[in-house]
Motif scaffolding. Sequence first.
Motif: not given
Length: 112
Positions: A35-57
């Motif tokens: 899967v060409n997945g994306v994981v966005d991680i938020y802190s305090g309602g703000k995007l702080v990290m993004r990971f690309l080409k994530v197959d699965k969690l």
Amino acid sequence: MKKLLFFTAVLFIITGCTQEQQNKIGRSIQNYTGVNGVVDIYSGGKLVMRFLKVDKLTTAHGTDDNQPRPYRYAYGYLDKNFNYKIDPDEKKKLYFEVTNYETYVFYENPVQ
């Protein structure tokens, strides 16, 4: 003709399955094809990290008790500038974890 017969057979198999079985089949196909997945991680309602080409969690499990742990892990490319592309300085695939206490979103990359 063979393709049509194969497609018809697959269609009958899938429609004869329960919704949960269909979901498992879909996940198995995605595990195989990726899967060409994306994981966005938020802190305090703000995007702080993004990971690309994530197959699965994957949910972590204990070594001795095999009980699920309160975090998930995966491998992906850190998108430092949030542009949905792997830039030259982002070429290293990283291991990362997200806990059940963080706000994160996993979705398919909208920029292909």
